[in-house]
Design a protein around this motif. Sequence first.
Motif, PDB file in Angstrom:
ATOM      1  N   ASN A  18      72.356  63.824  35.691  1.00 10.70           N
ATOM      2  CA  ASN A  18      72.513  64.384  34.346  1.00 10.70           C
ATOM      3  C   ASN A  18      71.931  65.794  34.269  1.00 10.70           C
ATOM      4  OD1 ASN A  18      73.920  62.396  32.937  1.00 10.70           O
ATOM      5  ND2 ASN A  18      72.059  61.211  32.522  1.00 10.70           N
ATOM      6  N   ASN A  19      72.674  66.682  33.593  1.00  6.24           N
ATOM      7  CA  ASN A  19      72.241  68.081  33.422  1.00  6.24           C
ATOM      8  C   ASN A  19      72.036  68.803  34.752  1.00  6.24           C
ATOM      9  OD1 ASN A  19      72.146  67.892  30.529  1.00  6.24           O
ATOM     10  ND2 ASN A  19      70.202  66.770  30.746  1.00  6.24           N
ATOM     11  N   PHE A  20      72.815  68.418  35.742  1.00  6.00           N
ATOM     12  CA  PHE A  20      72.791  69.111  37.027  1.00  6.00           C
ATOM     13  C   PHE A  20      73.337  70.522  36.803  1.00  6.00           C
ATOM     14  CE2 PHE A  20      73.818  70.007  41.460  1.00  6.00           C
ATOM     15  CZ  PHE A  20      72.887  69.243  42.175  1.00  6.00           C
ATOM     16  N   PRO A  21      72.736  71.536  37.416  1.00 12.32           N
ATOM     17  CA  PRO A  21      73.247  72.906  37.232  1.00 12.32           C
ATOM     18  C   PRO A  21      74.696  73.022  37.719  1.00 12.32           C
ATOM     19  CG  PRO A  21      71.077  72.910  38.273  1.00 12.32           C
ATOM     20  CD  PRO A  21      71.543  71.490  38.277  1.00 12.32           C
ATOM     21  N   PRO A  22      75.415  74.063  37.288  1.00 13.38           N
ATOM     22  CA  PRO A  22      76.800  74.254  37.738  1.00 13.38           C
ATOM     23  C   PRO A  22      76.894  74.216  39.262  1.00 13.38           C
ATOM     24  CG  PRO A  22      76.282  75.806  35.993  1.00 13.38           C
ATOM     25  CD  PRO A  22      74.997  75.099  36.328  1.00 13.38           C
ATOM     26  N   LEU A  23      77.808  73.384  39.753  1.00 15.42           N
ATOM     27  CA  LEU A  23      77.923  73.142  41.194  1.00 15.42           C
ATOM     28  C   LEU A  23      79.264  73.639  41.723  1.00 15.42           C
ATOM     29  CD1 LEU A  23      77.006  71.779  43.886  1.00 15.42           C
ATOM     30  CD2 LEU A  23      77.944  69.638  42.991  1.00 15.42           C
ATOM     31  N   TYR A  24      79.207  74.341  42.848  1.00 15.78           N
ATOM     32  CA  TYR A  24      80.413  74.816  43.530  1.00 15.78           C
ATOM     33  C   TYR A  24      80.312  74.360  44.983  1.00 15.78           C
ATOM     34  CZ  TYR A  24      83.604  78.156  45.784  1.00 15.78           C
ATOM     35  OH  TYR A  24      84.602  78.734  46.545  1.00 15.78           O
ATOM     36  N   ILE A  25      81.328  73.633  45.438  1.00 11.56           N
ATOM     37  CA  ILE A  25      81.371  73.135  46.819  1.00 11.56           C
ATOM     38  C   ILE A  25      82.536  73.805  47.536  1.00 11.56           C
ATOM     39  CG2 ILE A  25      81.608  71.122  48.317  1.00 11.56           C
ATOM     40  CD1 ILE A  25      80.598  69.392  45.995  1.00 11.56           C
ATOM     41  N   GLN A  26      82.249  74.417  48.671  1.00  9.95           N
ATOM     42  CA  GLN A  26      83.305  75.084  49.443  1.00  9.95           C
ATOM     43  C   GLN A  26      83.375  74.467  50.833  1.00  9.95           C
ATOM     44  OE1 GLN A  26      83.090  79.288  51.167  1.00  9.95           O
ATOM     45  NE2 GLN A  26      84.292  79.667  49.309  1.00  9.95           N
ATOM     46  N   MET A  27      84.565  74.042  51.237  1.00 10.87           N
ATOM     47  CA  MET A  27      84.711  73.415  52.551  1.00 10.87           C
ATOM     48  C   MET A  27      86.142  73.505  53.047  1.00 10.87           C
ATOM     49  SD  MET A  27      83.987  69.536  51.204  1.00 10.87           S
ATOM     50  CE  MET A  27      83.722  68.903  52.864  1.00 10.87           C
ATOM     51  N   GLY A  28      86.336  73.107  54.296  1.00 11.82           N
ATOM     52  CA  GLY A  28      87.648  73.162  54.910  1.00 11.82           C
ATOM     53  C   GLY A  28      88.458  71.902  54.659  1.00 11.82           C
ATOM     54  N   GLY A  29      89.767  72.060  54.627  1.00 16.46           N
ATOM     55  CA  GLY A  29      90.655  70.931  54.376  1.00 16.46           C
ATOM     56  C   GLY A  29      90.729  69.941  55.522  1.00 16.46           C
ATOM     57  N   LYS A  30      90.258  70.328  56.709  1.00 14.26           N
ATOM     58  CA  LYS A  30      90.336  69.434  57.874  1.00 14.26           C
ATOM     59  C   LYS A  30      89.025  68.677  58.128  1.00 14.26           C
ATOM     60  CE  LYS A  30      92.959  70.222  61.295  1.00 14.26           C
ATOM     61  NZ  LYS A  30      93.544  70.678  62.576  1.00 14.26           N
ATOM     62  N   GLU A  31      88.079  68.773  57.205  1.00 14.27           N
ATOM     63  CA  GLU A  31      86.787  68.128  57.412  1.00 14.27           C
ATOM     64  C   GLU A  31      86.811  66.642  57.078  1.00 14.27           C
ATOM     65  OE1 GLU A  31      83.162  70.106  56.259  1.00 14.27           O
ATOM     66  OE2 GLU A  31      84.303  71.844  55.574  1.00 14.27           O
ATOM     67  N   MET A  32      86.163  65.850  57.903  1.00 16.97           N
ATOM     68  CA  MET A  32      86.060  64.425  57.612  1.00 16.97           C
ATOM     69  C   MET A  32      85.090  64.162  56.459  1.00 16.97           C
ATOM     70  SD  MET A  32      83.871  62.863  60.784  1.00 16.97           S
ATOM     71  CE  MET A  32      82.131  63.216  61.022  1.00 16.97           C
TER      72      MET A  32
END
Length: 337
Positions: free
Chosen positions: A245-259
Amino acid sequence: MHVMENRNDRKAAVKKLRLLAFNSKSNVDAFRKKLDDAFKVVFLPNGVERSEYEYGGVKCDVLAPELYSSNRVMLYIHGGSYIGGSALSYRSFCSSLANKCFCRVIVPEYRLAPAYPFPAANEDVQNVFKNLFTEEQVACALNASKNERPLLPEIIIAADGSAASVACSLIYNLRDRYRSCIKQVILFSPWLDLSPSSKIISAKKACDDVLSSDVLRKCSSTYTYESNLTSPFVSPLLATDEQLNNFPPLYIQMGGKEMLLEDAKAFTDRMKELGNKCELDVWPDMMFMFQMADEYLHESHLALEKIGKIVTDENNGLQAVQIENKPRLEHSLKSEA
């Protein structure tokens, strides 16, 4: 010919990025040396200047670009399978981040497994954050004129791979007054679930271009006891609603081929269900930590440019300010030879 060059570049990128993964055949000292040797640079890019300083008793790299916003700072928690990685090996990558995000970047030399298993890294990073927060508050007060209300520190937490659990653990443990100053959390290719129930951990031969289930099993068993693997401080995906709850704004960047992608999708869904701001940015045909293979992949540069736009767009209109090519609070940043 162009297609062949691209194929060779990708092959070279994968070969380099595999050095980030500690497996059952790896030797700890050899793993650390190969990782440092592969990623270290003689000269920092883009005119970034480096100094050293201890926050909370933890030695840190302080990377300052020529232009930065005076109240914005990034705390970068490096990956390396819990066992390797260092400020040295991440110096070039974090300098590029500093330049793109117009901010100083702090990279702690936190303690590593197996000599210092969980929760040593978490404790070190928490100490760094609290000391950094205090210094940034003082800096904002000193930089404000008599008639102005001091700006609040604008802190960005960033981490990659195994360090995602350390970053999330930090935030789960923070009180609201600290959380309110975290403007963005950025995770690159995060490891989010190392528990025995994880589909990746339980699969015998799951793999992608860089990682495998063997790598995650070996790293998790080196990092901590099996009984700790279901802790949200090791497996962030298993956090309670209260922790998220109330976690700061999150941005996740990763590759499409990752397991690791399915775990990231599940984490993103949970964040959104709880009303948190979360974006999962998937780059087609890219592999684990492709951002660190910029000499081989054009996408690496584009990905960091996007990070820069996200960070600078989140600053409520504050502009980067021009200063000398060194950190502003000279008394608080002690350079070492």
